[in-house]
Design an enzyme around this catalytic site. Structure first.
Site, mmCIF file in Angstrom:
data_model
loop_
_atom_site.group_PDB
_atom_site.id
_atom_site.type_symbol
_atom_site.label_atom_id
_atom_site.label_comp_id
_atom_site.label_asym_id
_atom_site.label_seq_id
_atom_site.Cartn_x
_atom_site.Cartn_y
_atom_site.Cartn_z
ATOM 1 N N ARG A 214 0.820 -1.215 0.000
ATOM 2 C CA ARG A 214 0.000 0.000 0.000
ATOM 3 C C ARG A 214 0.856 1.268 0.000
ATOM 4 O O ARG A 214 0.412 2.318 -0.459
ATOM 5 C CB ARG A 214 -0.983 -0.027 1.184
ATOM 6 N N GLU B 28 5.200 -9.900 15.948
ATOM 7 C CA GLU B 28 4.667 -10.494 17.172
ATOM 8 C C GLU B 28 5.105 -11.961 17.264
ATOM 9 O O GLU B 28 5.556 -12.426 18.304
ATOM 10 C CB GLU B 28 3.147 -10.383 17.123
HETATM 11 P P1 AMP Z 1 4.155 -1.952 11.983
HETATM 12 O O1 AMP Z 1 5.461 -2.523 11.511
HETATM 13 O O2 AMP Z 1 3.646 -2.638 13.214
HETATM 14 O O3 AMP Z 1 4.214 -0.451 12.150
HETATM 15 O O4 AMP Z 1 3.071 -2.296 10.881
HETATM 16 C C1 AMP Z 1 2.973 -1.524 9.756
HETATM 17 C C2 AMP Z 1 2.564 -2.286 8.540
HETATM 18 O O5 AMP Z 1 1.573 -3.265 8.806
HETATM 19 C C3 AMP Z 1 1.986 -1.303 7.551
HETATM 20 O O6 AMP Z 1 2.639 -1.508 6.310
HETATM 21 C C4 AMP Z 1 0.509 -1.604 7.510
HETATM 22 O O7 AMP Z 1 0.108 -1.730 6.180
HETATM 23 C C5 AMP Z 1 0.308 -2.920 8.249
HETATM 24 N N1 AMP Z 1 -0.647 -2.822 9.386
HETATM 25 C C6 AMP Z 1 -0.366 -3.037 10.694
HETATM 26 N N2 AMP Z 1 -1.446 -2.915 11.463
HETATM 27 C C7 AMP Z 1 -2.468 -2.586 10.632
HETATM 28 C C8 AMP Z 1 -3.866 -2.285 10.827
HETATM 29 N N3 AMP Z 1 -4.452 -2.307 12.025
HETATM 30 N N4 AMP Z 1 -4.599 -1.972 9.736
HETATM 31 C C9 AMP Z 1 -4.028 -1.937 8.504
HETATM 32 N N5 AMP Z 1 -2.735 -2.212 8.259
HETATM 33 C C10 AMP Z 1 -1.948 -2.536 9.312
#
Ligand code: AMP
Length: 172
Positions: free
Chosen positions: A59, A96
């Site tokens: 995205r 996780e």
């Molecule tokens: P993080 O590494 O935990 O910051 O996760 C970020 C990535 O995971 C991004 O590229 C988002 O597209 C996806 N992502 C994580 N949590 C969500 C959520 N609740 N809704 C949509 N996309 C998420």
């Protein structure tokens, strides 16, 4: 004035139970909202020297490419492992459960290039932190990090300290 938050759809229990997925497809579907989001991000960096916009699969490609067009720069893809055809550099990061990996072409960023990194959503910050490491390992300078959506309560921003973080839609 468009309220971008109205175009984000909550999808409970996707991709697994307990996660509320922030679905950006309604925003992308609406021409005015999509244009507005790309413009708002681009406007924050006008007047600064940006050599390229980098987006994270998948995205981040959509938002990042639109921002690059607005700023008049090129676009650099960071992808999941095994997708980029030329010589790559990779970074792994903790999830996780288990780990994930991102890759960039070795020649995407030259030493001193000023890079704006764009992704759709900041959750824990692990993905973006790994991406920053890739850019910096190639000698790139991170001008800023921009997201459409930030889940503030997960405090992902703390993992990105030292960089300017911009987000358009926030959930406290
Ligand atoms: P993080 O590494 O935990 O910051 O996760 C970020 C990535 O995971 C991004 O590229 C988002 O597209 C996806 N992502 C994580 N949590 C969500 C959520 N609740 N809704 C949509 N996309 C998420």
């Amino acid at each position: 004035m468009i309220d971008l938050k109205e175009f984000i759809r909550d999808v409970p229990d996707f991709p697994k139970k307990g996660i509320v997925f922030k679905d950006i497809t309604p925003l992308l579907k609406n021409a005015a909202a999509f244009r507005r989001a790309a413009k708002e991000i681009a406007d924050r960096y006008r007047g600064q020297k940006v050599d390229a916009v980098l987006g994270i699969e998948a995205r981040g490609f959509i938002i990042g490419a639109a921002v690059a067009q607005k700023l008049g720069t090129g676009f650099l893809p960071v992808r999941k492992p095994g997708k980029l055809p030329y010589k790559t550099r990779s970074a792994s990061y903790e999830l996780e459960y288990g780990t994930d990996t991102l890759e960039i072409h070795e020649d995407a960023v030259a030493k001193g290039d000023r890079i704006l990194i764009v992704d759709d959503l900041l959750a824990t910050g692990g993905t973006m932190n790994a991406c920053c490491g890739l850019v910096e390992s190639l000698g790139g300078v991170i001008v800023g990090i921009a997201f459409l959506v930030e889940l503030d309560f997960l405090k992902g921003r703390e993992k990105l300290s030292g960089h300017e973080v911009v987000s358009l839609i926030n959930y406290d």
